[in-house]
Motif scaffolding. Structure first.
Motif, mmCIF file in Angstrom:
data_model
loop_
_atom_site.group_PDB
_atom_site.id
_atom_site.type_symbol
_atom_site.label_atom_id
_atom_site.label_comp_id
_atom_site.label_asym_id
_atom_site.label_seq_id
_atom_site.Cartn_x
_atom_site.Cartn_y
_atom_site.Cartn_z
ATOM 1 N N LYS A 19 1.116 -0.937 -0.041
ATOM 2 C CA LYS A 19 0.139 -0.197 0.120
ATOM 3 C C LYS A 19 0.907 1.264 0.126
ATOM 4 N N THR A 20 1.577 1.223 0.475
ATOM 5 C CA THR A 20 3.233 2.745 0.710
ATOM 6 C C THR A 20 3.367 2.450 -0.314
ATOM 7 N N TYR A 21 4.063 1.717 -1.153
ATOM 8 C CA TYR A 21 4.876 1.710 -1.938
ATOM 9 C C TYR A 21 4.114 1.941 -3.717
ATOM 10 N N TRP A 22 2.981 1.530 -3.341
ATOM 11 C CA TRP A 22 1.473 2.186 -5.113
ATOM 12 C C TRP A 22 1.586 3.672 -4.111
ATOM 13 N N ASP A 23 1.182 3.717 -3.169
ATOM 14 C CA ASP A 23 0.436 5.776 -2.847
ATOM 15 C C ASP A 23 1.487 6.180 -3.942
ATOM 16 N N ARG A 24 0.826 7.153 -4.224
ATOM 17 C CA ARG A 24 0.940 8.045 -5.477
ATOM 18 C C ARG A 24 2.055 9.024 -5.076
ATOM 19 N N ASN A 25 1.422 9.291 -3.570
ATOM 20 C CA ASN A 25 2.677 10.220 -3.248
ATOM 21 C C ASN A 25 3.949 10.303 -2.951
ATOM 22 N N PHE A 26 3.726 8.290 -2.079
ATOM 23 C CA PHE A 26 5.120 8.450 -1.941
ATOM 24 C C PHE A 26 5.689 7.930 -3.684
ATOM 25 N N LEU A 27 4.787 7.381 -4.510
ATOM 26 C CA LEU A 27 5.581 7.284 -5.775
ATOM 27 C C LEU A 27 6.159 8.413 -6.789
ATOM 28 N N ARG A 28 5.905 9.380 -5.890
ATOM 29 C CA ARG A 28 6.228 10.418 -6.604
ATOM 30 C C ARG A 28 7.531 11.402 -6.270
ATOM 31 N N LEU A 29 7.066 11.339 -4.447
ATOM 32 C CA LEU A 29 8.435 11.763 -3.723
ATOM 33 C C LEU A 29 9.658 11.136 -3.712
ATOM 34 N N ALA A 30 9.143 9.847 -3.875
ATOM 35 C CA ALA A 30 10.579 8.943 -3.849
ATOM 36 C C ALA A 30 11.191 8.800 -5.191
ATOM 37 N N ASN A 31 10.672 9.523 -6.626
ATOM 38 C CA ASN A 31 11.120 9.341 -7.585
ATOM 39 C C ASN A 31 10.853 7.959 -8.289
ATOM 40 N N ILE A 32 10.334 7.127 -7.730
ATOM 41 C CA ILE A 32 9.972 5.911 -8.129
ATOM 42 C C ILE A 32 10.671 5.532 -10.095
ATOM 43 N N ASP A 33 9.473 7.140 -11.312
ATOM 44 C CA ASP A 33 9.990 6.393 -11.872
ATOM 45 C C ASP A 33 10.804 6.710 -13.140
ATOM 46 N N ILE A 34 11.531 7.315 -12.338
ATOM 47 C CA ILE A 34 13.175 8.025 -13.136
ATOM 48 C C ILE A 34 13.825 6.052 -12.309
ATOM 49 N N LEU A 35 13.862 5.665 -11.431
ATOM 50 C CA LEU A 35 14.956 4.505 -11.040
ATOM 51 C C LEU A 35 14.865 2.972 -12.005
ATOM 52 N N ASN A 36 15.885 2.416 -11.773
ATOM 53 C CA ASN A 36 15.862 0.874 -12.400
ATOM 54 C C ASN A 36 15.143 0.199 -12.022
ATOM 55 N N GLN A 37 14.484 -0.871 -12.347
ATOM 56 C CA GLN A 37 14.080 -2.268 -11.279
ATOM 57 C C GLN A 37 15.364 -2.879 -10.283
ATOM 58 N N THR A 38 15.998 -2.663 -9.765
ATOM 59 C CA THR A 38 16.802 -3.268 -9.265
ATOM 60 C C THR A 38 16.500 -2.157 -8.103
ATOM 61 N N GLU A 39 17.184 -0.621 -8.764
ATOM 62 C CA GLU A 39 16.568 0.212 -7.436
ATOM 63 C C GLU A 39 14.918 0.168 -6.644
ATOM 64 N N LYS A 40 14.148 -0.243 -7.903
ATOM 65 C CA LYS A 40 12.501 -0.170 -7.493
ATOM 66 C C LYS A 40 11.948 -1.472 -6.127
ATOM 67 N N ASP A 41 12.251 -2.412 -6.335
ATOM 68 C CA ASP A 41 12.577 -3.713 -6.535
ATOM 69 C C ASP A 41 13.628 -3.159 -4.628
ATOM 70 N N ARG A 42 14.394 -2.592 -4.235
ATOM 71 C CA ARG A 42 15.514 -2.669 -3.254
ATOM 72 C C ARG A 42 14.040 -1.467 -2.072
ATOM 73 N N ILE A 43 13.795 -0.594 -2.615
ATOM 74 C CA ILE A 43 12.897 0.279 -2.506
ATOM 75 C C ILE A 43 11.454 -0.442 -1.491
ATOM 76 N N PHE A 44 10.963 -1.374 -2.320
ATOM 77 C CA PHE A 44 10.073 -2.124 -2.522
ATOM 78 C C PHE A 44 9.741 -3.159 -0.900
ATOM 79 N N ASN A 45 11.973 -3.302 -0.897
ATOM 80 C CA ASN A 45 11.987 -4.252 0.310
ATOM 81 C C ASN A 45 11.832 -3.755 1.388
ATOM 82 N N GLU A 46 13.009 -2.438 0.829
ATOM 83 C CA GLU A 46 12.507 -1.588 2.530
ATOM 84 C C GLU A 46 11.186 -1.015 3.145
ATOM 85 N N LEU A 47 10.532 -1.448 2.451
ATOM 86 C CA LEU A 47 9.168 -1.070 2.952
ATOM 87 C C LEU A 47 7.920 -1.747 3.431
#
Length: 190
Positions: A19-47
């Motif tokens: 829920k936190t990862y897919w929150d549109r505010n989280f996606l925007r504030l964490a700049n998820i759209d500019i990250l590669n898949q490995t970084e996205k996975d790492r951030i998801f794991n932290e969450l």
């Protein structure tokens, strides 16, 4: 797998991470759209890790260590059930324990920072210390999660921290009810 309290808490942590990862505010504030898949996975794991550690900290604080001690195993058992290879499950167990140790090492610094912040506004009373202690676990874990999500590049990312902290504080209150306590009442604004 049959359901137990640690299993249920683990599932709540996983849902919180999704829920936190897919929150549109989280996606925007964490700049998820500019990250590669490995970084996205790492951030998801932290969450996923943050609420797992919060559960363990809460169980210790509320004298439910027998439940808290089973969280890492419940998570790796779930991973086994969904087909995750043994080497990755072992890594997760190690990571959960490592983050929990990190929390223990940082919680006193977080308490001091919160007291210092409150003391700038007014004289700190015993009730203020109670409020600080009530929100210390989600605050300290939010600090760690924020730091890991951003790879310690936290300057100028206060809104992301506030979002993580607010969501973890709500989760904390919810799991307290699950473990069998009363609703956490704090006058500290979250």
């Amino acid at each position: 797998m049959y359901k137990t309290l640690p299993y249920d808490l683990d599932q709540k942590a996983i849902k919180w991470g999704f829920k936190t990862y897919w929150d549109r505010n989280f996606l925007r504030l964490a700049n998820i759209d500019i990250l590669n898949q490995t970084e996205k996975d790492r951030i998801f794991n932290e969450l996923i890790l943050a609420p797992e550690i919060l559960i363990m900290a809460a169980c210790q604080m509320w004298n439910k260590e027998e439940v808290g001690n089973q969280i890492a195993k419940s998570h790796t058992d779930f991973m086994k059930d969904i087909g995750v290879e043994k080497q990755y499950r072992k890594l997760w167990e190690k990571l959960i324990n490592m983050r929990y140790q990190e929390y223990h090492q940082s919680k006193n610094d977080a308490r001091v920072a919160m007291i210092e912040f409150d003391s700038k506004k007014k004289e700190v009373l015993a009730s203020d210390i109670e409020n600080i202690n009530a929100v210390l676990p989600p605050f300290a874990i939010a600090v760690l999660c924020h730091k890991h999500v951003l790879r310690s590049k936290t300057r100028g990312k206060d809104l992301l921290f506030k979002l993580i902290f607010k969501n973890l504080a709500r989760f904390y209150s919810d799991i307290f009810m699950t473990i069998g306590g009363e609703k956490i009442r704090s006058t500290t604004k979250i």
